[in-house]
Design a protein around this motif. Structure first.
Motif, PDB file in Angstrom:
ATOM      1  N   ARG A 292     -30.769  52.804  -4.559  1.00 23.16           N
ATOM      2  CA  ARG A 292     -30.667  52.193  -5.888  1.00 23.16           C
ATOM      3  C   ARG A 292     -30.663  50.668  -5.821  1.00 23.16           C
ATOM      4  NH1 ARG A 292     -26.612  50.253  -8.808  1.00 23.16           N
ATOM      5  NH2 ARG A 292     -25.078  50.923  -7.279  1.00 23.16           N
ATOM      6  N   MET A 293     -29.966  50.103  -4.840  1.00 25.73           N
ATOM      7  CA  MET A 293     -29.900  48.654  -4.735  1.00 25.73           C
ATOM      8  C   MET A 293     -31.273  48.061  -4.414  1.00 25.73           C
ATOM      9  SD  MET A 293     -26.933  47.639  -5.545  1.00 25.73           S
ATOM     10  CE  MET A 293     -26.965  45.954  -4.924  1.00 25.73           C
ATOM     11  N   PHE A 294     -32.065  48.780  -3.624  1.00 28.83           N
ATOM     12  CA  PHE A 294     -33.413  48.280  -3.351  1.00 28.83           C
ATOM     13  C   PHE A 294     -34.253  48.310  -4.620  1.00 28.83           C
ATOM     14  CE2 PHE A 294     -37.864  48.795  -2.175  1.00 28.83           C
ATOM     15  CZ  PHE A 294     -38.032  47.662  -1.383  1.00 28.83           C
ATOM     16  N   ARG A 295     -34.145  49.386  -5.395  1.00 27.62           N
ATOM     17  CA  ARG A 295     -34.886  49.441  -6.657  1.00 27.62           C
ATOM     18  C   ARG A 295     -34.493  48.279  -7.560  1.00 27.62           C
ATOM     19  NH1 ARG A 295     -33.202  54.931  -6.853  1.00 27.62           N
ATOM     20  NH2 ARG A 295     -32.122  54.555  -8.838  1.00 27.62           N
ATOM     21  N   ALA A 296     -33.195  47.982  -7.600  1.00 29.39           N
ATOM     22  CA  ALA A 296     -32.728  46.878  -8.433  1.00 29.39           C
ATOM     23  C   ALA A 296     -33.318  45.554  -7.960  1.00 29.39           C
ATOM     24  CB  ALA A 296     -31.198  46.815  -8.432  1.00 29.39           C
TER      25      ALA A 296
ATOM     26  N   GLU B  40     -44.788  45.521 -15.818  1.00 30.43           N
ATOM     27  CA  GLU B  40     -43.752  46.117 -16.657  1.00 30.43           C
ATOM     28  C   GLU B  40     -43.214  47.369 -15.961  1.00 30.43           C
ATOM     29  OE1 GLU B  40     -43.107  48.127 -21.085  1.00 30.43           O
ATOM     30  OE2 GLU B  40     -45.103  47.472 -20.442  1.00 30.43           O
ATOM     31  N   VAL B  41     -41.968  47.330 -15.537  1.00 31.05           N
ATOM     32  CA  VAL B  41     -41.346  48.483 -14.891  1.00 31.05           C
ATOM     33  C   VAL B  41     -40.873  49.438 -15.986  1.00 31.05           C
ATOM     34  CG1 VAL B  41     -39.508  49.297 -13.382  1.00 31.05           C
ATOM     35  CG2 VAL B  41     -40.648  47.116 -12.896  1.00 31.05           C
ATOM     36  N   VAL B  42     -41.515  50.598 -16.070  1.00 37.21           N
ATOM     37  CA  VAL B  42     -41.248  51.532 -17.170  1.00 37.21           C
ATOM     38  C   VAL B  42     -40.358  52.696 -16.762  1.00 37.21           C
ATOM     39  CG1 VAL B  42     -43.386  50.947 -18.362  1.00 37.21           C
ATOM     40  CG2 VAL B  42     -43.381  52.820 -16.695  1.00 37.21           C
ATOM     41  N   GLY B  43     -39.988  52.764 -15.488  1.00 39.71           N
ATOM     42  CA  GLY B  43     -39.110  53.846 -15.052  1.00 39.71           C
ATOM     43  C   GLY B  43     -38.830  53.764 -13.570  1.00 39.71           C
ATOM     44  N   GLU B  44     -37.811  54.496 -13.133  1.00 44.68           N
ATOM     45  CA  GLU B  44     -37.491  54.555 -11.711  1.00 44.68           C
ATOM     46  C   GLU B  44     -36.886  55.908 -11.385  1.00 44.68           C
ATOM     47  OE1 GLU B  44     -33.408  52.420 -10.896  1.00 44.68           O
ATOM     48  OE2 GLU B  44     -34.720  51.055 -12.009  1.00 44.68           O
ATOM     49  N   ALA B  45     -36.917  56.241 -10.091  1.00 45.51           N
ATOM     50  CA  ALA B  45     -36.418  57.544  -9.649  1.00 45.51           C
ATOM     51  C   ALA B  45     -35.955  57.440  -8.214  1.00 45.51           C
ATOM     52  CB  ALA B  45     -37.510  58.605  -9.777  1.00 45.51           C
ATOM     53  N   GLY B  46     -35.034  58.357  -7.837  1.00 44.96           N
ATOM     54  CA  GLY B  46     -34.471  58.327  -6.500  1.00 44.96           C
ATOM     55  C   GLY B  46     -34.784  59.531  -5.646  1.00 44.96           C
ATOM     56  N   ASP B  47     -35.466  60.547  -6.202  1.00 46.53           N
ATOM     57  CA  ASP B  47     -35.869  61.700  -5.399  1.00 46.53           C
ATOM     58  C   ASP B  47     -37.151  62.283  -5.983  1.00 46.53           C
ATOM     59  OD1 ASP B  47     -35.218  63.478  -7.562  1.00 46.53           O
ATOM     60  OD2 ASP B  47     -33.154  63.624  -6.847  1.00 46.53           O
ATOM     61  N   VAL B  48     -37.645  63.322  -5.348  1.00 50.96           N
ATOM     62  CA  VAL B  48     -38.950  63.871  -5.731  1.00 50.96           C
ATOM     63  C   VAL B  48     -38.935  64.426  -7.153  1.00 50.96           C
ATOM     64  CG1 VAL B  48     -40.617  65.705  -5.244  1.00 50.96           C
ATOM     65  CG2 VAL B  48     -39.671  64.345  -3.360  1.00 50.96           C
ATOM     66  N   ASP B  49     -37.932  65.220  -7.493  1.00 54.30           N
ATOM     67  CA  ASP B  49     -37.902  65.819  -8.828  1.00 54.30           C
ATOM     68  C   ASP B  49     -37.771  64.763  -9.923  1.00 54.30           C
ATOM     69  OD1 ASP B  49     -38.178  68.376  -7.832  1.00 54.30           O
ATOM     70  OD2 ASP B  49     -36.022  68.787  -7.794  1.00 54.30           O
ATOM     71  N   GLN B  50     -36.893  63.773  -9.701  1.00 56.66           N
ATOM     72  CA  GLN B  50     -36.767  62.688 -10.675  1.00 56.66           C
ATOM     73  C   GLN B  50     -38.089  61.941 -10.819  1.00 56.66           C
ATOM     74  OE1 GLN B  50     -33.609  60.083  -9.439  1.00 56.66           O
ATOM     75  NE2 GLN B  50     -32.012  61.652  -9.629  1.00 56.66           N
ATOM     76  N   ALA B  51     -38.741  61.716  -9.685  1.00 57.03           N
ATOM     77  CA  ALA B  51     -40.013  60.994  -9.713  1.00 57.03           C
ATOM     78  C   ALA B  51     -41.036  61.712 -10.585  1.00 57.03           C
ATOM     79  CB  ALA B  51     -40.555  60.825  -8.291  1.00 57.03           C
ATOM     80  N   MET B  52     -41.151  63.023 -10.418  1.00 57.68           N
ATOM     81  CA  MET B  52     -42.137  63.766 -11.187  1.00 57.68           C
ATOM     82  C   MET B  52     -41.814  63.724 -12.677  1.00 57.68           C
ATOM     83  SD  MET B  52     -44.238  64.395  -8.950  1.00 57.68           S
ATOM     84  CE  MET B  52     -45.325  65.015 -10.251  1.00 57.68           C
ATOM     85  N   THR B  53     -40.539  63.814 -13.024  1.00 57.09           N
ATOM     86  CA  THR B  53     -40.145  63.761 -14.435  1.00 57.09           C
ATOM     87  C   THR B  53     -40.531  62.420 -15.051  1.00 57.09           C
ATOM     88  OG1 THR B  53     -38.302  65.285 -14.085  1.00 57.09           O
ATOM     89  CG2 THR B  53     -38.195  63.871 -16.023  1.00 57.09           C
ATOM     90  N   VAL B  54     -40.221  61.335 -14.341  1.00 55.89           N
ATOM     91  CA  VAL B  54     -40.488  59.998 -14.876  1.00 55.89           C
ATOM     92  C   VAL B  54     -41.993  59.709 -14.923  1.00 55.89           C
ATOM     93  CG1 VAL B  54     -40.174  57.535 -14.463  1.00 55.89           C
ATOM     94  CG2 VAL B  54     -38.259  59.098 -14.137  1.00 55.89           C
ATOM     95  N   ILE B  55     -42.697  60.078 -13.868  1.00 64.20           N
ATOM     96  CA  ILE B  55     -44.141  59.807 -13.831  1.00 64.20           C
ATOM     97  C   ILE B  55     -44.871  60.572 -14.933  1.00 64.20           C
ATOM     98  CG2 ILE B  55     -46.250  60.079 -12.458  1.00 64.20           C
ATOM     99  CD1 ILE B  55     -44.424  59.667  -9.950  1.00 64.20           C
ATOM    100  N   GLN B  56     -44.520  61.835 -15.121  1.00 63.31           N
ATOM    101  CA  GLN B  56     -45.163  62.629 -16.160  1.00 63.31           C
ATOM    102  C   GLN B  56     -44.834  62.113 -17.549  1.00 63.31           C
ATOM    103  OE1 GLN B  56     -43.686  66.478 -15.023  1.00 63.31           O
ATOM    104  NE2 GLN B  56     -45.349  66.861 -13.578  1.00 63.31           N
ATOM    105  N   ALA B  57     -43.611  61.586 -17.726  1.00 62.34           N
ATOM    106  CA  ALA B  57     -43.198  61.106 -19.044  1.00 62.34           C
ATOM    107  C   ALA B  57     -43.827  59.758 -19.391  1.00 62.34           C
ATOM    108  CB  ALA B  57     -41.676  60.988 -19.106  1.00 62.34           C
ATOM    109  N   THR B  58     -44.027  58.906 -18.392  1.00 64.64           N
ATOM    110  CA  THR B  58     -44.481  57.532 -18.672  1.00 64.64           C
ATOM    111  C   THR B  58     -45.953  57.302 -18.374  1.00 64.64           C
ATOM    112  OG1 THR B  58     -43.823  56.790 -16.448  1.00 64.64           O
ATOM    113  CG2 THR B  58     -42.169  56.619 -18.215  1.00 64.64           C
ATOM    114  N   ARG B  59     -46.539  58.099 -17.490  1.00 64.71           N
ATOM    115  CA  ARG B  59     -47.939  57.934 -17.063  1.00 64.71           C
ATOM    116  C   ARG B  59     -48.262  56.469 -16.767  1.00 64.71           C
ATOM    117  NH1 ARG B  59     -51.141  62.680 -17.440  1.00 64.71           N
ATOM    118  NH2 ARG B  59     -52.695  61.350 -16.438  1.00 64.71           N
TER     119      ARG B  59
END
Length: 242
Positions: free
Chosen positions: A35-39, A54-73
């Motif tokens: 998280r600190m690296f993302r910040a 423009e940073v539109v989202g972030e995630a810390g694991d595979v499942d979170q990543a897929m949720t954010v990527i699919q939601a924000t494209r």
């Protein structure tokens, strides 16, 4: 972030300038399990009026990543190689339909502490458009993001050779069953230990605790049926992992 890289490119620089001037924006998702690296990355590149990113989202694991990527494209995903849930390669595998979208492709740029050939080649084979290490400067990272959004391939200098060598050969890489038993994180810990790093230094390099490093080393020794770090170093050296 201090490494000079070959991401510098006149078109990329102009792309960043266009963004700063309000003529262009690149929407980015940050995927990293620290998280600190993302910040830090957000603070470095996320000043949209200055960088065009423009940073539109972030995630810390595979499942979170897929949720954010699919939601924000987003146009570009900055993707760490080592992630809980299967690693960056798993994110790429699940994202294949979005990467192939002719109208709105999602492109991936690996951003990792690892400079290992197998990590670089793995994510490039998975569909990433480039691979840079976490020593990259903020300005070079912005340029790399714009280049990848345009469809270019971007690599930190010494990593490009890995990719050229891998794809110049028509032969499939040899299978190392012992190495395949290790997770991506265990391989990175193995490599640093074999290079002579102390546990505290490994922890600092990988943004993990010393206790976690000790756990990974124990797992590596058990899986490879080795007794100590000296045997581990010989094992890694024989396979040219250091």
């Amino acid at each position: 972030m201090t490494e000079a890289t070959n991401e510098q490119h006149s078109d990329a620089g102009n792309g960043g300038g266009d963004g700063a001037g309000g003529e262009r924006r690149v929407r980015v998702v940050l995927v990293d399990d620290h998280r600190m690296f993302r910040a830090g990355v957000q603070a470095e590149i996320g000043r949209t009026d200055e960088t065009g990113v423009e940073v539109v989202g972030e995630a810390g694991d595979v499942d979170q990543a897929m949720t954010v990527i699919q939601a924000t494209r987003p146009e570009v995903v900055l993707l760490d190689v080592h992630l809980p849930g299967g690693g960056g390669v798993e994110v790429l595998r699940r994202s294949a339909p979005m990467m192939g979208d002719a109208d709105q492709p999602v492109r991936f740029l690996a951003l990792s502490v690892s400079d290992a050939a197998e990590d670089v080649i793995g994510v490039i084979r998975g569909g990433a458009r480039g691979y840079v290490t976490k020593t990259i400067t903020g300005g070079d990272l912005v340029n790399a993001i714009f280049r990848v959004s345009d469809g270019d391939a971007v690599f930190s200098p010494r990593l490009a050779g890995f990719v050229l060598d891998a794809f110049a050969s028509t032969d499939a890489p040899p299978v190392d069953e012992d190495l395949d038993r290790l997770t991506q994180r265990e391989r990175e810990v193995l490599r640093l230990i074999a290079r002579g790093y102390a546990y505290k230094e490994v922890a600092k390099q990988l943004f993990i605790s010393v206790k976690t490093v000790e756990s990974h080393v124990s797992a590596v020794l058990r899986k490879l049926q080795l007794s100590n770090r000296h045997e581990l170093t010989r094992w890694a050296t024989a396979r040219r992992l250091v």
